[in-house]
Structure formats: C-alpha cells, structure tokens
Design an enzyme around this catalytic site. Structure first.
Site, PDB file in Angstrom:
ATOM      1  N   ASP A  13       0.856  -1.198   0.000  1.00  0.00           N
ATOM      2  CA  ASP A  13       0.000   0.000   0.000  1.00  0.00           C
ATOM      3  C   ASP A  13       0.887   1.242   0.000  1.00  0.00           C
ATOM      4  O   ASP A  13       2.076   1.176   0.316  1.00  0.00           O
ATOM      5  CB  ASP A  13      -0.921   0.005   1.240  1.00  0.00           C
ATOM      6  CG  ASP A  13      -1.844   1.222   1.247  1.00  0.00           C
ATOM      7  OD1 ASP A  13      -2.480   1.505   0.214  1.00  0.00           O
ATOM      8  OD2 ASP A  13      -1.931   1.911   2.292  1.00  0.00           O
ATOM      9  N   SER A  14       0.268   2.386  -0.269  1.00  0.00           N
ATOM     10  CA  SER A  14       1.006   3.649  -0.220  1.00  0.00           C
ATOM     11  C   SER A  14       1.407   3.992   1.214  1.00  0.00           C
ATOM     12  O   SER A  14       2.288   4.815   1.415  1.00  0.00           O
ATOM     13  CB  SER A  14       0.139   4.776  -0.783  1.00  0.00           C
ATOM     14  OG  SER A  14      -0.980   4.973   0.050  1.00  0.00           O
ATOM     15  N   TYR A  45      -0.923   8.425  -2.671  1.00  0.00           N
ATOM     16  CA  TYR A  45      -0.889   8.153  -4.100  1.00  0.00           C
ATOM     17  C   TYR A  45      -2.120   8.745  -4.795  1.00  0.00           C
ATOM     18  O   TYR A  45      -2.125   8.932  -6.010  1.00  0.00           O
ATOM     19  CB  TYR A  45      -0.931   6.634  -4.350  1.00  0.00           C
ATOM     20  CG  TYR A  45       0.372   5.882  -4.186  1.00  0.00           C
ATOM     21  CD1 TYR A  45       1.497   6.456  -3.589  1.00  0.00           C
ATOM     22  CD2 TYR A  45       0.471   4.562  -4.640  1.00  0.00           C
ATOM     23  CE1 TYR A  45       2.674   5.728  -3.452  1.00  0.00           C
ATOM     24  CE2 TYR A  45       1.642   3.841  -4.513  1.00  0.00           C
ATOM     25  CZ  TYR A  45       2.742   4.418  -3.915  1.00  0.00           C
ATOM     26  OH  TYR A  45       3.890   3.690  -3.792  1.00  0.00           O
ATOM     27  N   CYS A  76      -4.484  -1.485  -2.093  1.00  0.00           N
ATOM     28  CA  CYS A  76      -4.615  -0.059  -2.366  1.00  0.00           C
ATOM     29  C   CYS A  76      -5.485   0.072  -3.617  1.00  0.00           C
ATOM     30  O   CYS A  76      -5.156  -0.496  -4.665  1.00  0.00           O
ATOM     31  CB  CYS A  76      -3.218   0.501  -2.632  1.00  0.00           C
ATOM     32  SG  CYS A  76      -3.206   2.206  -3.181  1.00  0.00           S
ATOM     33  N   GLU A 161      -2.688   9.457   7.538  1.00  0.00           N
ATOM     34  CA  GLU A 161      -1.228   9.283   7.525  1.00  0.00           C
ATOM     35  C   GLU A 161      -0.558  10.162   8.585  1.00  0.00           C
ATOM     36  O   GLU A 161       0.518   9.852   9.069  1.00  0.00           O
ATOM     37  CB  GLU A 161      -0.662   9.614   6.140  1.00  0.00           C
ATOM     38  CG  GLU A 161      -0.938   8.539   5.087  1.00  0.00           C
ATOM     39  CD  GLU A 161      -0.119   7.263   5.267  1.00  0.00           C
ATOM     40  OE1 GLU A 161       1.090   7.340   5.501  1.00  0.00           O
ATOM     41  OE2 GLU A 161      -0.722   6.162   5.173  1.00  0.00           O
ATOM     42  N   CYS A 195     -11.141   2.930  -0.449  1.00  0.00           N
ATOM     43  CA  CYS A 195      -9.750   3.282  -0.184  1.00  0.00           C
ATOM     44  C   CYS A 195      -9.425   2.534   1.098  1.00  0.00           C
ATOM     45  O   CYS A 195     -10.181   2.624   2.079  1.00  0.00           O
ATOM     46  CB  CYS A 195      -9.584   4.780   0.005  1.00  0.00           C
ATOM     47  SG  CYS A 195      -7.932   5.208   0.627  1.00  0.00           S
ATOM     48  N   HIS A 197      -7.432   2.995   3.351  1.00  0.00           N
ATOM     49  CA  HIS A 197      -7.208   3.816   4.545  1.00  0.00           C
ATOM     50  C   HIS A 197      -8.508   4.112   5.295  1.00  0.00           C
ATOM     51  O   HIS A 197      -8.498   4.340   6.503  1.00  0.00           O
ATOM     52  CB  HIS A 197      -6.605   5.174   4.165  1.00  0.00           C
ATOM     53  CG  HIS A 197      -5.133   5.173   3.885  1.00  0.00           C
ATOM     54  ND1 HIS A 197      -4.576   4.568   2.786  1.00  0.00           N
ATOM     55  CD2 HIS A 197      -4.096   5.726   4.572  1.00  0.00           C
ATOM     56  CE1 HIS A 197      -3.255   4.759   2.797  1.00  0.00           C
ATOM     57  NE2 HIS A 197      -2.945   5.464   3.877  1.00  0.00           N
TER      58      HIS A 197
HETATM   59  N1  DGL Z   1      -5.001   3.223   0.527  1.00  0.00           N
HETATM   60  C1  DGL Z   1      -4.951   3.581  -0.830  1.00  0.00           C
HETATM   61  C2  DGL Z   1      -6.213   3.318  -1.584  1.00  0.00           C
HETATM   62  O1  DGL Z   1      -6.874   2.343  -1.269  1.00  0.00           O
HETATM   63  C3  DGL Z   1      -4.161   4.790  -1.229  1.00  0.00           C
HETATM   64  C4  DGL Z   1      -4.517   6.087  -0.679  1.00  0.00           C
HETATM   65  C5  DGL Z   1      -3.536   7.149  -1.075  1.00  0.00           C
HETATM   66  O2  DGL Z   1      -2.329   6.918  -0.956  1.00  0.00           O
HETATM   67  O3  DGL Z   1      -3.993   8.214  -1.498  1.00  0.00           O
HETATM   68  O4  DGL Z   1      -6.564   4.005  -2.507  1.00  0.00           O
END
Ligand code: DGL
Length: 276
Positions: A13-14, A45, A76, A161, A195, A197
């Site tokens: 993941d990012s 990302y 991600c 983050e 997402c 996150h």
């Molecule tokens: N957790 C990631 C996703 O599912 C990336 C979020 C990010 O880095 O902007 O999109």
C-alpha cells in the site's frame, strides 16, 4: 526430506491503509507468511498521475518479489485502479514464472450486489480511484442494475497518515464528504469504502451517515477472495511458507510506522526501513 516452502504473500500500500486488509487476511488465513510494505514516504498516491502511481507500484511489487513474495496483493485501490492491469500485462512475465499480483477492486465489485436492496450504492475513494471510473466499469459488468454515486475525499488519507483520524478536526472533513454523497443520491443503502485507509475513519463516517446505510470495508471481502484464490491455485498455495510470520517494511521513519501500525494491529510492530 521435502523442502519447506519459503514463499511469502506480499501486501502493498502507499502507507497505513493496507494494514486494514492485512489485518483481515491474517485473521482468516493466519498460517501463511506475509510481508507488508508501506510506501509511507510517497503517500498519498491518490492525487498522483497514472504514470507516477504505476512507477511507484511497480517498484513496490518488484521489491516484494525480490524478497520472496510469490503473490502480492495491491492493498490499495488507487494502485489497483491505475497500475494493476499494466503490471499484470507488461511486467510480470519479466519478473519470473511465479510472480502474481492481485488487486482489491475486483473482489469488491463481484459481491457488491449482495449488500444493496435499493440498488443505489455510494462510494468514497481517492481522486485517482474515482477519476479512473474503475468501479463504475466493473460494477456495470456484474450488476448492471446498480446505480453508483462516487465522491472523492482527497483530505482523508493525509489526515490518517498524519495520525489525525481520531481528532475532532477530522470530523469536519468526514461530514463534508458524507453530505456531498447524500446530496448526490439520497436513495443509497450501501457505501463502499473504496480506499483501504478509510476503515481507520469508519467510526466517524458512521456518525454522519443515516443508520440504515451499510458501510462496506474491503478487508473481509479481500481476505475471502484470497482464500478462494489459494484454493484454486494449488501450486502457489504450496509455495508459500506456513509459519504464521509477518514482516513489515516502510519507506519512511520506522518509529512512526511502528507506533501507528502497533496501535492499529493491537500488537507490537517492528518495521524495517527500505528504499524502493
Ligand atoms: N489506501 C490507498 C487506496 O486504497 C491509497 C490512498 C492514497 O495513498 O492516497 O486508494
């Protein structure tokens, strides 16, 4: 004597978001050996271009492969939307016969029909995921009767983050995007947290959506899809070590990663710094 399998399952993941996927995967499939790689130094990302997300993701996948990952999950959505197909089509064959990469969008869109009665579904995602229209296209294939309304939430990942997911200040931006989604379609009865996150903000999201709306987090969905994949791909399953280990790598500061990851996973995490 048989050689014990030494392969790993990579989770990429990012940043911290993939931990929500890892947690569910390990709960369902505890016996396997895992490597988690968070590219925290270059997160988020979600607002980056196609080319950049592809380059960063490919670097992560190559690194995980070099560390013995026979199978990598792009935990991600942004990377799954912008890089997965190109990596599968152009890069895997150069990496080795056993290199496999899976994403998180397909498992989610395959089952979304079970979660909605009204057939009006909402989605929160990064700018990249929403603009890619990957969910619109995939859902239309499996459930053409579903109407999808999406809202990009560019401020949620930076809040997470930076350790602000629980702070009162985060409420403002959670409410803002929830209101935006409800104003687009008041008939939705299910919302996809598209997402990885976002489950870290789920308590707050719950507060600002009507109670009857189901919130779908991807962890359990991706874990079930992986279990199914391993049953169908015996050779890969047999190549993965079964000692129940998990190693963590981050491209950013180790102490910060350890603190955040330990709180989330409720176990001590000792990550190793890595450059991609
Ligand atoms: N957790 C990631 C996703 O599912 C990336 C979020 C990010 O880095 O902007 O999109």
């Amino acid at each position: 004597m048989d050689n014990p399998a030494s392969g790993k399952i990579g989770i990429f993941d990012s940043g911290y978001g993939g931990l929500t996927i890892l947690d569910s995967i390990r709960a369902l499939l505890p016996k396997y050996d895992y490597i988690y790689l968070g590219d925290n130094a270059r997160s988020p990302y979600g607002t980056r271009s196609f080319e950049v997300v592809y380059d960063f993701t490919l670097q992560g996948v190559k690194k995980l492969y070099s560390m013995g990952c026979k199978l990598t999950i792009l935990a991600c959505n942004t990377a799954s939307a912008k890089a997965l197909r190109s990596i599968q089509q152009n890069d895997l064959q150069n990496m080795g016969p056993q290199a496999k990469v899976l994403g998180v969008i397909r498992p989610t869109t395959e089952i979304i029909g079970r979660y909605t009665v009204s057939r009006h579904v909402g989605l929160f995602g990064t700018v990249g995921t929403v603009q890619s229209r990957s969910y619109d296209l995939e859902i239309a294939k499996f459930f053409p009767d579903i109407q999808l309304s999406s809202v990009a939430c560019p401020l949620w990942v930076p809040l997470i983050e930076n350790g602000e997911a629980g702070s009162p200040g985060a409420d403002y931006f959670v409410k803002k995007y929830c209101d935006e989604l409800l104003s687009k379609d008041s008939g939705i009865d299910c919302v996809i947290l598209a997402c990885t996150h976002y489950p870290l903000l789920e308590n707050k999201i719950r507060k600002y959506l009507p109670e009857h709306i189901r919130i779908l987090s991807q962890g359990p969905v991706v874990a079930a899809a992986l279990q199914n994949y391993l049953v169908r791909h015996k050779q890969i399953e047999e190549s993965i070590g079964k000692n129940g280990t998990c190693r963590f790598y981050t491209t950013e500061q180790v102490p910060k990663f350890n603190d955040s990851a330990s709180i989330f996973l409720k176990e001590p995490v000792e990550a190793i710094h890595i450059r991609l």
